[in-house]
Scaffold this motif. Sequence first.
Motif, mmCIF file in Angstrom:
data_model
loop_
_atom_site.group_PDB
_atom_site.id
_atom_site.type_symbol
_atom_site.label_atom_id
_atom_site.label_comp_id
_atom_site.label_asym_id
_atom_site.label_seq_id
_atom_site.Cartn_x
_atom_site.Cartn_y
_atom_site.Cartn_z
ATOM 1 N N ARG A 148 11.989 54.309 33.157
ATOM 2 C CA ARG A 148 12.735 54.196 31.895
ATOM 3 C C ARG A 148 13.517 55.461 31.582
ATOM 4 N N TYR A 149 13.172 56.560 32.249
ATOM 5 C CA TYR A 149 13.912 57.801 32.030
ATOM 6 C C TYR A 149 15.053 57.972 33.046
ATOM 7 N N THR A 150 14.819 57.553 34.293
ATOM 8 C CA THR A 150 15.816 57.665 35.347
ATOM 9 C C THR A 150 15.909 56.341 36.083
ATOM 10 N N ALA A 151 17.003 55.642 35.897
ATOM 11 C CA ALA A 151 17.148 54.315 36.496
ATOM 12 C C ALA A 151 17.393 54.391 37.997
ATOM 13 N N ASP A 152 18.033 55.464 38.459
ATOM 14 C CA ASP A 152 18.328 55.630 39.874
ATOM 15 C C ASP A 152 17.028 55.887 40.635
ATOM 16 N N ARG A 153 16.617 54.929 41.461
ATOM 17 C CA ARG A 153 15.326 55.020 42.151
ATOM 18 C C ARG A 153 15.277 56.210 43.109
ATOM 19 N N GLU A 154 16.343 56.421 43.875
ATOM 20 C CA GLU A 154 16.358 57.522 44.829
ATOM 21 C C GLU A 154 16.325 58.872 44.121
ATOM 22 N N GLN A 155 17.071 58.988 43.040
ATOM 23 C CA GLN A 155 17.054 60.235 42.289
ATOM 24 C C GLN A 155 15.694 60.472 41.654
ATOM 25 N N ARG A 156 15.061 59.389 41.192
ATOM 26 C CA ARG A 156 13.724 59.520 40.617
ATOM 27 C C ARG A 156 12.736 60.023 41.660
ATOM 28 N N MET A 157 12.854 59.518 42.890
ATOM 29 C CA MET A 157 11.976 59.980 43.965
ATOM 30 C C MET A 157 12.219 61.454 44.273
ATOM 31 N N LEU A 158 13.491 61.877 44.241
ATOM 32 C CA LEU A 158 13.798 63.289 44.464
ATOM 33 C C LEU A 158 13.203 64.153 43.359
ATOM 34 N N TYR A 159 13.347 63.710 42.121
ATOM 35 C CA TYR A 159 12.790 64.459 40.998
ATOM 36 C C TYR A 159 11.275 64.620 41.153
ATOM 37 N N ASN A 160 10.581 63.513 41.436
ATOM 38 C CA ASN A 160 9.124 63.557 41.535
ATOM 39 C C ASN A 160 8.666 64.372 42.742
ATOM 40 N N SER A 161 9.361 64.227 43.864
ATOM 41 C CA SER A 161 8.990 65.000 45.058
ATOM 42 C C SER A 161 9.165 66.487 44.814
ATOM 43 N N SER A 162 10.275 66.859 44.187
ATOM 44 C CA SER A 162 10.506 68.281 43.915
ATOM 45 C C SER A 162 9.491 68.822 42.916
ATOM 46 N N THR A 163 9.076 67.994 41.947
ATOM 47 C CA THR A 163 8.072 68.430 40.975
ATOM 48 C C THR A 163 6.736 68.673 41.663
ATOM 49 N N ILE A 164 6.321 67.748 42.542
ATOM 50 C CA ILE A 164 5.055 67.911 43.259
ATOM 51 C C ILE A 164 5.077 69.188 44.095
ATOM 52 N N LEU A 165 6.144 69.387 44.861
ATOM 53 C CA LEU A 165 6.233 70.572 45.713
ATOM 54 C C LEU A 165 6.286 71.848 44.883
ATOM 55 N N THR A 166 7.000 71.809 43.766
ATOM 56 C CA THR A 166 7.081 72.984 42.900
ATOM 57 C C THR A 166 5.715 73.363 42.348
ATOM 58 N N ILE A 167 4.994 72.360 41.850
ATOM 59 C CA ILE A 167 3.659 72.628 41.294
ATOM 60 C C ILE A 167 2.723 73.132 42.383
ATOM 61 N N MET A 168 2.790 72.520 43.566
ATOM 62 C CA MET A 168 1.911 72.944 44.659
ATOM 63 C C MET A 168 2.199 74.383 45.069
ATOM 64 N N ILE A 169 3.481 74.751 45.142
ATOM 65 C CA ILE A 169 3.818 76.134 45.496
ATOM 66 C C ILE A 169 3.372 77.087 44.391
ATOM 67 N N GLY A 170 3.570 76.679 43.135
ATOM 68 C CA GLY A 170 3.115 77.507 42.026
ATOM 69 C C GLY A 170 1.610 77.723 42.046
ATOM 70 N N VAL A 171 0.862 76.641 42.306
ATOM 71 C CA VAL A 171 -0.593 76.756 42.399
ATOM 72 C C VAL A 171 -0.980 77.594 43.611
ATOM 73 N N GLY A 172 -0.205 77.451 44.706
ATOM 74 C CA GLY A 172 -0.464 78.282 45.885
ATOM 75 C C GLY A 172 -0.282 79.757 45.590
ATOM 76 N N CYS A 173 0.754 80.083 44.811
ATOM 77 C CA CYS A 173 0.949 81.483 44.396
ATOM 78 C C CYS A 173 -0.226 81.970 43.550
ATOM 79 N N LEU A 174 -0.709 81.102 42.654
ATOM 80 C CA LEU A 174 -1.875 81.440 41.845
ATOM 81 C C LEU A 174 -3.088 81.696 42.734
ATOM 82 N N TYR A 175 -3.238 80.874 43.766
ATOM 83 C CA TYR A 175 -4.377 81.027 44.688
ATOM 84 C C TYR A 175 -4.314 82.387 45.393
ATOM 85 N N VAL A 176 -3.123 82.765 45.862
ATOM 86 C CA VAL A 176 -2.975 84.034 46.577
ATOM 87 C C VAL A 176 -3.306 85.212 45.667
ATOM 88 N N VAL A 177 -2.790 85.176 44.441
ATOM 89 C CA VAL A 177 -3.065 86.260 43.489
ATOM 90 C C VAL A 177 -4.560 86.340 43.190
#
Length: 361
Positions: A248-277
Amino acid sequence: MASLGLVSDPDFPSHIAGSLGGDLPGLLDEQFDEESEWSVDVVRDPVAAGRSSGKEILDATERQRKLHGWDYAVAVTDLPLRKSGHPVLADIGSEHERVGVISLPSLGGLQPQRRARQLLISVLGELNGSERTDSGLQSGTTELLGPIRREGADSEAIAVRYRSTRRRGKLRLLSGMVRSNTPWRLVLGMSGALAAALGTSIFMLTSSTIWQMADMLGPWRRGVVLVVSVTVMTGWLIITHSLWEKPRYTADREQRMLYNSSTILTIMIGVGCLYVVLFAFNLAASLFLIDPELLSSTLGGTAGISNYLGLTWLVTSMGVTAGALGSGLEDDATVRRAAYGYREAQRRANQQQAEQRDQDG
């Protein structure tokens, strides 16, 4: 004398445009023989807010060009532009002959400033038709990882388009979206998660039971604990802060997948940085607080650096898991900056408020 306006979206594009603004005048003087001098202005404006195509952004950029009286104007955006499944790096106007748009995510996650400079020189060459030296955009590495193609666009509004190939281009696009999200900044804003992780880690470092457990776990089990801890915190952040982009926020299915994939990877990298620190802090704390003789007597053998590393690995993983609970106390805006859809919605709202103020005024 030729004037160029860089109209940048807020956040990452504004940083790139600001960095380019200081270097471009001299560089453009060297690249284009026809113009004796160049002046470059950088304007921060959510030019892509609420827009989804290169044409719409070009229309908005043309209005900015006329408003400021520039000879040329180029929009710099982190909106992922696509056409027929191909990521778009740049569009050059046909209806508006002196404007262009650059999409930063399509340049990839490595050296975005250098690549943006190269692409901008190519775009300006298209706009003024000048002879220029090679901008370096088509390098051997680029051709291997994500080939760039120049083509005449099939639209009255677009004269020339720079786009990448479908598969390799999408991988580069995704890496660029993650880079635009600046995942390392996520750690700096998660004070609640960091406090919970630190408190849990220090408590566990004082437990002889944890010492024995860490000594009994093999490397592969520690690896499983690490993966589980990062996964739990990543999932918890996405769920509790509503980062998942819905239809309901993003009708474009491919763009929605890009948004969600980038969010997952961003959070994982951020948590990875937290782990290293956290790992570095826990290792220093364990070496300082736990006497080798006491650790040896507890484990029933000689304790070495491998024992300290194993203990640090375990307590850090458990601390990050506990940090997931603390992350629920974070300010939503701090965490949601990692989500493309949220930032776009914020820009759209700010743009609408500004337009409303202009109408009221």
